[in-house]
Write a protein that holds these residues in place. Structure first.
Motif, PDB file in Angstrom:
ATOM      1  N   THR A 155      -6.377  -7.738  54.874  1.00 48.13           N
ATOM      2  CA  THR A 155      -5.022  -8.073  55.515  1.00 48.13           C
ATOM      3  C   THR A 155      -4.843  -9.900  54.967  1.00 48.13           C
ATOM      4  O   THR A 155      -3.491 -10.234  54.515  1.00 48.13           O
ATOM      5  N   ASP A 156      -5.560 -10.705  55.539  1.00 49.54           N
ATOM      6  CA  ASP A 156      -5.483 -11.809  54.912  1.00 49.54           C
ATOM      7  C   ASP A 156      -7.065 -12.179  53.837  1.00 49.54           C
ATOM      8  O   ASP A 156      -7.880 -12.377  54.057  1.00 49.54           O
ATOM      9  N   LYS A 157      -6.095 -11.879  52.503  1.00 45.45           N
ATOM     10  CA  LYS A 157      -7.056 -11.464  51.106  1.00 45.45           C
ATOM     11  C   LYS A 157      -7.960 -12.918  50.783  1.00 45.45           C
ATOM     12  O   LYS A 157      -8.759 -13.272  50.583  1.00 45.45           O
ATOM     13  N   ASP A 158      -6.788 -14.354  51.653  1.00 48.75           N
ATOM     14  CA  ASP A 158      -7.529 -15.510  51.080  1.00 48.75           C
ATOM     15  C   ASP A 158      -8.635 -16.072  52.082  1.00 48.75           C
ATOM     16  O   ASP A 158      -9.620 -16.429  51.818  1.00 48.75           O
ATOM     17  N   ALA A 159      -8.866 -15.343  53.394  1.00 49.80           N
ATOM     18  CA  ALA A 159      -9.894 -15.635  54.429  1.00 49.80           C
ATOM     19  C   ALA A 159     -10.662 -15.160  53.860  1.00 49.80           C
ATOM     20  O   ALA A 159     -11.805 -15.686  53.808  1.00 49.80           O
ATOM     21  N   ALA A 160     -10.398 -13.475  53.284  1.00 49.05           N
ATOM     22  CA  ALA A 160     -11.861 -12.784  52.676  1.00 49.05           C
ATOM     23  C   ALA A 160     -12.648 -13.975  51.677  1.00 49.05           C
ATOM     24  O   ALA A 160     -13.877 -13.441  51.619  1.00 49.05           O
ATOM     25  N   VAL A 161     -12.109 -13.857  50.694  1.00 47.98           N
ATOM     26  CA  VAL A 161     -12.047 -15.190  49.407  1.00 47.98           C
ATOM     27  C   VAL A 161     -13.022 -15.755  50.024  1.00 47.98           C
ATOM     28  O   VAL A 161     -14.276 -16.455  49.135  1.00 47.98           O
ATOM     29  N   LYS A 162     -12.517 -16.953  50.535  1.00 48.03           N
ATOM     30  CA  LYS A 162     -12.966 -18.271  50.667  1.00 48.03           C
ATOM     31  C   LYS A 162     -14.391 -17.674  51.797  1.00 48.03           C
ATOM     32  O   LYS A 162     -15.630 -18.558  51.466  1.00 48.03           O
ATOM     33  N   ALA A 163     -15.161 -16.744  51.981  1.00 49.54           N
ATOM     34  CA  ALA A 163     -16.091 -16.191  53.129  1.00 49.54           C
ATOM     35  C   ALA A 163     -16.977 -15.701  52.016  1.00 49.54           C
ATOM     36  O   ALA A 163     -18.213 -15.553  52.331  1.00 49.54           O
ATOM     37  N   LEU A 164     -16.383 -15.676  50.831  1.00 47.87           N
ATOM     38  CA  LEU A 164     -17.586 -14.828  49.791  1.00 47.87           C
ATOM     39  C   LEU A 164     -17.892 -16.372  48.582  1.00 47.87           C
ATOM     40  O   LEU A 164     -17.146 -16.749  47.575  1.00 47.87           O
ATOM     41  N   ALA A 165     -18.990 -16.270  48.268  1.00 54.64           N
ATOM     42  CA  ALA A 165     -19.494 -17.036  47.174  1.00 54.64           C
ATOM     43  C   ALA A 165     -20.598 -16.348  46.041  1.00 54.64           C
ATOM     44  O   ALA A 165     -21.563 -15.517  46.508  1.00 54.64           O
ATOM     45  N   VAL A 166     -19.810 -16.887  45.044  1.00 52.93           N
ATOM     46  CA  VAL A 166     -21.497 -16.320  44.043  1.00 52.93           C
ATOM     47  C   VAL A 166     -21.490 -17.178  42.764  1.00 52.93           C
ATOM     48  O   VAL A 166     -20.557 -18.208  42.599  1.00 52.93           O
ATOM     49  N   THR A 167     -23.186 -17.364  43.053  1.00 56.03           N
ATOM     50  CA  THR A 167     -23.642 -18.674  42.241  1.00 56.03           C
ATOM     51  C   THR A 167     -24.256 -17.651  40.842  1.00 56.03           C
ATOM     52  O   THR A 167     -24.915 -16.520  41.239  1.00 56.03           O
ATOM     53  N   SER A 168     -24.579 -18.692  39.739  1.00 59.16           N
ATOM     54  CA  SER A 168     -24.952 -17.527  38.692  1.00 59.16           C
ATOM     55  C   SER A 168     -25.758 -19.057  38.198  1.00 59.16           C
ATOM     56  O   SER A 168     -25.461 -20.196  37.833  1.00 59.16           O
ATOM     57  N   ASP A 169     -27.178 -18.569  37.987  1.00 59.48           N
ATOM     58  CA  ASP A 169     -27.504 -19.825  37.570  1.00 59.48           C
ATOM     59  C   ASP A 169     -28.044 -18.712  36.126  1.00 59.48           C
ATOM     60  O   ASP A 169     -29.230 -17.420  35.691  1.00 59.48           O
ATOM     61  N   PRO A 170     -27.606 -19.460  34.869  1.00 59.39           N
ATOM     62  CA  PRO A 170     -27.276 -21.183  34.503  1.00 59.39           C
ATOM     63  C   PRO A 170     -25.805 -20.763  35.192  1.00 59.39           C
ATOM     64  O   PRO A 170     -25.653 -19.872  35.049  1.00 59.39           O
ATOM     65  N   PRO A 171     -25.552 -21.726  35.491  1.00 58.27           N
ATOM     66  CA  PRO A 171     -23.907 -21.692  35.689  1.00 58.27           C
ATOM     67  C   PRO A 171     -22.613 -21.438  34.834  1.00 58.27           C
ATOM     68  O   PRO A 171     -22.871 -21.676  34.002  1.00 58.27           O
ATOM     69  N   GLN A 172     -21.732 -20.624  34.985  1.00 62.50           N
ATOM     70  CA  GLN A 172     -21.036 -19.464  34.165  1.00 62.50           C
ATOM     71  C   GLN A 172     -19.621 -19.853  35.462  1.00 62.50           C
ATOM     72  O   GLN A 172     -19.883 -19.545  36.003  1.00 62.50           O
ATOM     73  N   PRO A 173     -17.964 -19.675  34.434  1.00 61.41           N
ATOM     74  CA  PRO A 173     -17.190 -20.100  35.107  1.00 61.41           C
ATOM     75  C   PRO A 173     -16.314 -18.462  35.679  1.00 61.41           C
ATOM     76  O   PRO A 173     -16.647 -17.650  35.005  1.00 61.41           O
ATOM     77  N   GLY A 174     -16.381 -17.956  37.223  1.00 58.48           N
ATOM     78  CA  GLY A 174     -15.847 -17.158  36.962  1.00 58.48           C
ATOM     79  C   GLY A 174     -14.987 -16.856  37.690  1.00 58.48           C
ATOM     80  O   GLY A 174     -14.449 -17.993  38.592  1.00 58.48           O
ATOM     81  N   ALA A 175     -14.180 -15.578  38.425  1.00 52.56           N
ATOM     82  CA  ALA A 175     -13.236 -15.638  39.355  1.00 52.56           C
ATOM     83  C   ALA A 175     -12.897 -14.055  40.112  1.00 52.56           C
ATOM     84  O   ALA A 175     -13.559 -13.298  39.758  1.00 52.56           O
ATOM     85  N   TRP A 176     -12.557 -14.456  41.112  1.00 56.43           N
ATOM     86  CA  TRP A 176     -11.965 -13.397  42.207  1.00 56.43           C
ATOM     87  C   TRP A 176     -10.695 -12.693  42.152  1.00 56.43           C
ATOM     88  O   TRP A 176      -9.861 -13.402  41.786  1.00 56.43           O
ATOM     89  N   HIS A 177     -10.623 -11.623  42.329  1.00 51.67           N
ATOM     90  CA  HIS A 177      -9.518 -11.308  41.864  1.00 51.67           C
ATOM     91  C   HIS A 177     -10.120  -9.141  42.364  1.00 51.67           C
ATOM     92  O   HIS A 177     -10.213  -9.096  43.063  1.00 51.67           O
ATOM     93  N   TRP A 178      -8.128  -9.375  43.661  1.00 48.04           N
ATOM     94  CA  TRP A 178      -7.979  -7.609  43.986  1.00 48.04           C
ATOM     95  C   TRP A 178      -7.584  -6.990  43.263  1.00 48.04           C
ATOM     96  O   TRP A 178      -7.110  -7.211  42.759  1.00 48.04           O
ATOM     97  N   ILE A 179      -8.127  -5.914  43.310  1.00 47.20           N
ATOM     98  CA  ILE A 179      -8.418  -4.906  42.940  1.00 47.20           C
ATOM     99  C   ILE A 179      -7.275  -3.787  43.275  1.00 47.20           C
ATOM    100  O   ILE A 179      -7.061  -3.042  42.823  1.00 47.20           O
ATOM    101  N   SER A 180      -7.689  -3.606  45.062  1.00 46.54           N
ATOM    102  CA  SER A 180      -7.090  -3.078  45.684  1.00 46.54           C
ATOM    103  C   SER A 180      -6.908  -3.532  46.619  1.00 46.54           C
ATOM    104  O   SER A 180      -7.277  -5.065  47.133  1.00 46.54           O
TER     105      SER A 180
END
Length: 419
Positions: free
Chosen positions: A192-217
């Motif tokens: 229901t609260d997709k913003d809260a779910a995404v806020k709880a998820l963190a992705v880090t990459s080494d080396p750093p690269q720009p990325g983003a979340w997207h709701w598929i369903s």
């Protein structure tokens, strides 16, 4: 000088009211000054006697009334916060106002202790581990003031009982992947609260690269970079989902954590117009293969496909997409060296039956047909997360929701967060 007068003496005696029969005269009265002095002496004796009794352990009533016996100083005020409907990830504090804590024992219903830490000033004790949903904990705390006055407290802490808890599955899980692999988190229920779910998820990459979340369903959210991952990248997902309020009375059931590494950039470019596929390793062309894509009746989807699975053999049945037994084009047979590139039944695989059309005609049911030798080479070099880009097939674009169709969306649209 006055003479003492004995009660009951006198010529005429003393009446019941202490006066003589003929009334009281001066000879029978105690002087007023002497009477006042007697009262003063008695009063002084009473005060002196009260003090002596208190020092010796007089009754509380006598001591309470004495101006020389103050009440003992109170102990510190001890509180527990929060105490009810506590999110199990929120720290619980035991605080001593006006003193320091000497001990805290917090236990669950089975008697297991909850760990905590004491602040440097000794005024606050804080839990250092998460609690459980829907439980009641007992807190026993002791504190003492600067003057040595103690306080003992026994209280309870009750955690919230959610309407439902949602677990989450992560794909991929702890393996080497290709440059096209997105990070997917799939929840056990719609969120229901997709913003809260995404806020709880963190992705880090080494080396750093720009990325983003997207709701598929409503239950799956994917993360991908703006362009393919760089070879050698280490990607870490840290999902603090336990206790996260996902809306609608649902809370995260547990945290998720995955780390995986990106191997060399294997990209295959399948051209339906040329009926051939070029293979690139880290940008260098290393091989060209003859192919046969989907026929005009069953065209292969165009766009960027990402390999999601590979199997030495798969039983392929046209009934899975509506061509039933007895109908023209029906088939059911075992196919070798299969790598799935969409959930719509599209694979790169060995097709010895179409070797004569490979390089000249597109005759498959949507798959990328290869000769047995080329299929073996492809199977040996390509795996999960590697990329197959299809052009000029005559088919529709691969949908974003079709397994790893994430690359179908332009970056700006992907960043918008929802399809």
């Amino acid at each position: 000088m006055w003479r003492a007068v004995r009660r009951g003496s006198g010529r005429h005696g003393v009446g019941r009211d202490g006066a003589g029969r003929h009334g009281s005269g001066p000879a029978w009265r105690v002087p007023a000054v002497l009477a006042a002095a007697a009262v003063l002496v008695l009063s002084a004796a009473a005060c002196s006697g009260g003090a002596s009794s208190s020092a010796a352990g007089a009754s509380p009533a006598a001591s309470a009334g004495s101006p020389t016996s103050p009440l003992p100083p109170p102990g510190p005020r001890v509180t527990v916060d929060p105490a009810a409907d506590v999110n199990p990830t929120a720290p619980v504090h035991v605080h001593a106002d006006g003193g320091r804590i000497t001990g805290v024992h917090m236990t669950n219903a089975s008697g297991a202790a909850v760990t905590g830490t004491l602040s440097p000033d000794g005024a606050t004790w804080t839990t250092s581990e998460p609690l459980a949903f829907g439980r009641t904990y007992t807190v026993v705390a002791d504190a003492v003031s600067a003057q040595g006055a103690p306080t003992h407290l026994q209280s309870t802490v009750a955690t919230l009982a959610p309407k439902q808890t949602d677990s989450a599955a992560v794909d991929p899980g702890g393996t080497d992947v290709g440059v096209g692999q997105p990070v997917a988190v799939t929840f056990s229920h719609p969120v229901t609260d997709k913003d809260a779910a995404v806020k709880a998820l963190a992705v880090t990459s080494d080396p750093p690269q720009p990325g983003a979340w997207h709701w598929i369903s409503s239950s799956q959210v994917d993360y991908r970079p703006q362009v393919y991952w760089k070879p050698g990248t280490t990607i870490t997902l840290d999902g603090k989902l336990y206790g996260a309020d996902l809306g609608g009375g649902a809370f995260g059931a547990k945290d998720v954590h995955e780390t995986f590494r990106v191997h060399d950039a294997w990209v295959a470019k399948a051209d339906g117009g040329a009926e051939q596929m070029q293979i690139f390793d880290n940008g260098a062309l290393v091989k060209t293969m003859k192919i046969s894509l989907g026929s005009p009746q069953f065209p292969t989807h165009t766009g960027t496909h990402v390999i999601s699975d590979k199997e030495p053999s798969v039983v392929m049945d046209s009934a899975t997409y509506g061509v039933m037994p007895g109908q023209p084009g029906y088939y059911k047979e075992t196919v070798l060296l299969d790598e799935r590139i969409s959930n719509d039944g599209e694979f790169v695989h060995s097709a010895p039956w179409s070797v004569g059309q490979q390089g000249t005609d597109n005759v498959s049911h949507g798959c990328v047909n290869l000769s047995p030798a080329d299929a073996q080479w492809f199977f040996d070099h390509f795996g999960v997360g590697d990329v197959v880009e299809v052009t000029n097939s005559g088919g529709p674009a691969l949908p974003v929701w079709d397994r790893w169709g994430d690359w179908a969306l332009p970056w700006a649209q992907w960043q918008a967060g929802t399809t």
